[in-house]
Write an enzyme that holds these catalytic residues in place. Structure first.
Site, PDB file in Angstrom:
ATOM      1  N   THR A   1     -17.356   6.109 -69.739  1.00  0.00           N
ATOM      2  CA  THR A   1     -16.175   5.184 -70.173  1.00  0.00           C
ATOM      3  C   THR A   1     -16.041   4.047 -69.379  1.00  0.00           C
ATOM      4  O   THR A   1     -16.357   4.182 -68.110  1.00  0.00           O
ATOM      5  CB  THR A   1     -14.934   6.046 -69.793  1.00  0.00           C
ATOM      6  OG1 THR A   1     -15.173   7.449 -70.624  1.00  0.00           O
ATOM      7  CG2 THR A   1     -13.678   5.310 -70.512  1.00  0.00           C
ATOM      8  N   GLY A   2     -15.559   3.039 -69.903  1.00  0.00           N
ATOM      9  CA  GLY A   2     -15.452   1.806 -69.155  1.00  0.00           C
ATOM     10  C   GLY A   2     -15.987   0.421 -69.509  1.00  0.00           C
ATOM     11  O   GLY A   2     -16.979   0.599 -70.562  1.00  0.00           O
TER      12      GLY A   2
ATOM     13  N   ASP B   1     -22.832   6.370 -66.532  1.00  0.00           N
ATOM     14  CA  ASP B   1     -21.417   5.991 -66.408  1.00  0.00           C
ATOM     15  C   ASP B   1     -21.259   4.997 -65.243  1.00  0.00           C
ATOM     16  O   ASP B   1     -22.010   4.784 -64.439  1.00  0.00           O
ATOM     17  CB  ASP B   1     -20.531   7.267 -66.342  1.00  0.00           C
ATOM     18  CG  ASP B   1     -18.860   7.109 -66.577  1.00  0.00           C
ATOM     19  OD1 ASP B   1     -18.487   6.160 -66.969  1.00  0.00           O
ATOM     20  OD2 ASP B   1     -18.368   8.102 -66.439  1.00  0.00           O
ATOM     21  N   GLY B   2     -20.114   4.392 -65.156  1.00  0.00           N
ATOM     22  CA  GLY B   2     -19.896   3.518 -64.063  1.00  0.00           C
ATOM     23  C   GLY B   2     -18.944   4.253 -62.936  1.00  0.00           C
ATOM     24  O   GLY B   2     -19.119   5.437 -63.054  1.00  0.00           O
ATOM     25  N   ALA B   3     -18.298   3.393 -62.089  1.00  0.00           N
ATOM     26  CA  ALA B   3     -17.490   4.073 -61.101  1.00  0.00           C
ATOM     27  C   ALA B   3     -16.359   3.022 -60.673  1.00  0.00           C
ATOM     28  O   ALA B   3     -16.629   1.888 -60.806  1.00  0.00           O
ATOM     29  CB  ALA B   3     -18.433   4.388 -59.792  1.00  0.00           C
ATOM     30  N   ASP B   4     -15.275   3.500 -60.124  1.00  0.00           N
ATOM     31  CA  ASP B   4     -14.368   2.721 -59.645  1.00  0.00           C
ATOM     32  C   ASP B   4     -14.778   2.286 -58.047  1.00  0.00           C
ATOM     33  O   ASP B   4     -14.384   1.098 -57.605  1.00  0.00           O
ATOM     34  CB  ASP B   4     -12.794   3.341 -59.705  1.00  0.00           C
ATOM     35  CG  ASP B   4     -12.593   3.278 -61.054  1.00  0.00           C
ATOM     36  OD1 ASP B   4     -12.493   2.489 -61.969  1.00  0.00           O
ATOM     37  OD2 ASP B   4     -12.135   4.945 -61.445  1.00  0.00           O
TER      38      ASP B   4
ATOM     39  N   GLY C   1     -10.133   5.620 -63.297  1.00  0.00           N
ATOM     40  CA  GLY C   1      -9.477   4.416 -63.631  1.00  0.00           C
ATOM     41  C   GLY C   1      -9.162   4.463 -65.111  1.00  0.00           C
ATOM     42  O   GLY C   1      -8.180   3.865 -65.495  1.00  0.00           O
TER      43      GLY C   1
ATOM     44  N   GLU D   1     -15.416  13.148 -67.941  1.00  0.00           N
ATOM     45  CA  GLU D   1     -16.544  12.499 -67.174  1.00  0.00           C
ATOM     46  C   GLU D   1     -17.269  13.492 -66.167  1.00  0.00           C
ATOM     47  O   GLU D   1     -18.347  13.727 -65.948  1.00  0.00           O
ATOM     48  CB  GLU D   1     -15.811  11.509 -66.516  1.00  0.00           C
ATOM     49  CG  GLU D   1     -15.546  10.250 -67.363  1.00  0.00           C
ATOM     50  CD  GLU D   1     -14.908   9.175 -66.660  1.00  0.00           C
ATOM     51  OE1 GLU D   1     -15.026   8.115 -67.296  1.00  0.00           O
ATOM     52  OE2 GLU D   1     -14.571   9.237 -65.456  1.00  0.00           O
TER      53      GLU D   1
ATOM     54  N   LYS E   1     -18.295  -2.738 -56.410  1.00  0.00           N
ATOM     55  CA  LYS E   1     -17.941  -1.316 -56.459  1.00  0.00           C
ATOM     56  C   LYS E   1     -18.651  -0.447 -55.368  1.00  0.00           C
ATOM     57  O   LYS E   1     -18.424   0.638 -54.771  1.00  0.00           O
ATOM     58  CB  LYS E   1     -18.147  -0.529 -57.694  1.00  0.00           C
ATOM     59  CG  LYS E   1     -17.809  -1.460 -58.895  1.00  0.00           C
ATOM     60  CD  LYS E   1     -16.093  -1.204 -58.921  1.00  0.00           C
ATOM     61  CE  LYS E   1     -15.590  -1.888 -60.248  1.00  0.00           C
ATOM     62  NZ  LYS E   1     -15.859  -1.575 -61.542  1.00  0.00           N
TER      63      LYS E   1
END
Length: 227
Positions: free
Chosen positions: A34-35, A87-90, A102, A109, A127
């Site tokens: 997501t993101g 996936d991404g990360a904050d 976030g 996730e 990040k």
């Protein structure tokens, strides 16, 4: 041609997303997160011509974008494993432990990450941090227990704030917690999850990333987790 030094954050995200496509195995089931960075990945994967059996995603928005680019969606209960999860990360530290959530999708996730053989985090260099905690830690809570959980978090040294107007996919609420000591991420992940009323928290310490694709002004760096 624009110079690397003038790259915008979106261009850096696109760089990481495009590199991640190289790690997607064909004829496998995969996980997609997501993101904003993941949105670029979905676009890059859809345009790459790579053939996958299907993808489990962690948000409705990602599912809509996957449909737009012809990426078949499957449900997690239909598979026993996923070849890779992108996936991404904050925030992500040098141990490949992350703060996520976030976008309020931390529970799906973490579930998808757990079922995946390989977890690849895609992020821009903003990040990548030495110590987690500048980004507030999301904690998903059962609505009726929100105040009780918040009081317990205060006793741990945190300052919880209700994310106004936010309901998770499963109808829960998010407390964004500032000020917690995250010098021992695994310990804090466990401590928070033992609080009755907490569904999950956004520390990905036990299930850290296996690989980080970090977009920098001089290109995309691939960083392997060292166990």
């Amino acid at each position: 041609m624009c110079k690397m030094s003038n790259f915008t954050q979106d261009q850096l995200k696109q760089l990481a997303a495009a590199k991640a496509v190289e790690f997607v195995p064909e004829n496998e089931y995969i996980g997609i997160g997501t993101g904003s960075t993941v949105n670029f990945f979905i676009q890059a994967l859809g345009q790459s011509g790579k053939k996958i059996k299907g993808a489990v995603t962690t948000s409705l928005k990602s599912a809509e974008l996957m449909e737009q680019y012809g990426i078949p969606q499957i449900q997690l209960n239909e598979v026993t494993r996923l070849g890779v999860y992108i996936d991404g990360a904050d925030e992500i530290n040098h141990m490949m432990q992350m703060i996520k959530g976030g976008g309020a999708a931390l529970l799906p996730e973490k579930i998808v990450a757990t079922l995946s053989d390989q977890f690849i985090c895609i992020a821009d260099e903003s990040k990548y941090v030495r110590k987690l905690g500048k980004f507030p830690l999301p904690v998903e809570v059962i609505p009726m227990a929100r105040s009780m959980v918040a009081r317990k978090i205060v006793k741990l040294g945190g300052q919880p704030e209700l994310r106004i107007g936010c309901k998770t996919l499963h109808g829960n609420e998010i407390l964004d917690v500032h000020g917690l000591d995250l010098s021992e991420p695994m310990k804090m992940e466990d401590t928070l999850n033992r609080i009755t009323g907490v569904v999950e928290n956004g520390l990905f310490a036990h299930r850290y990333a296996d690989l980080l694709i970090l977009a920098k002004k001089d290109g995309a760096e691939v960083i392997q987790a060292h166990v």
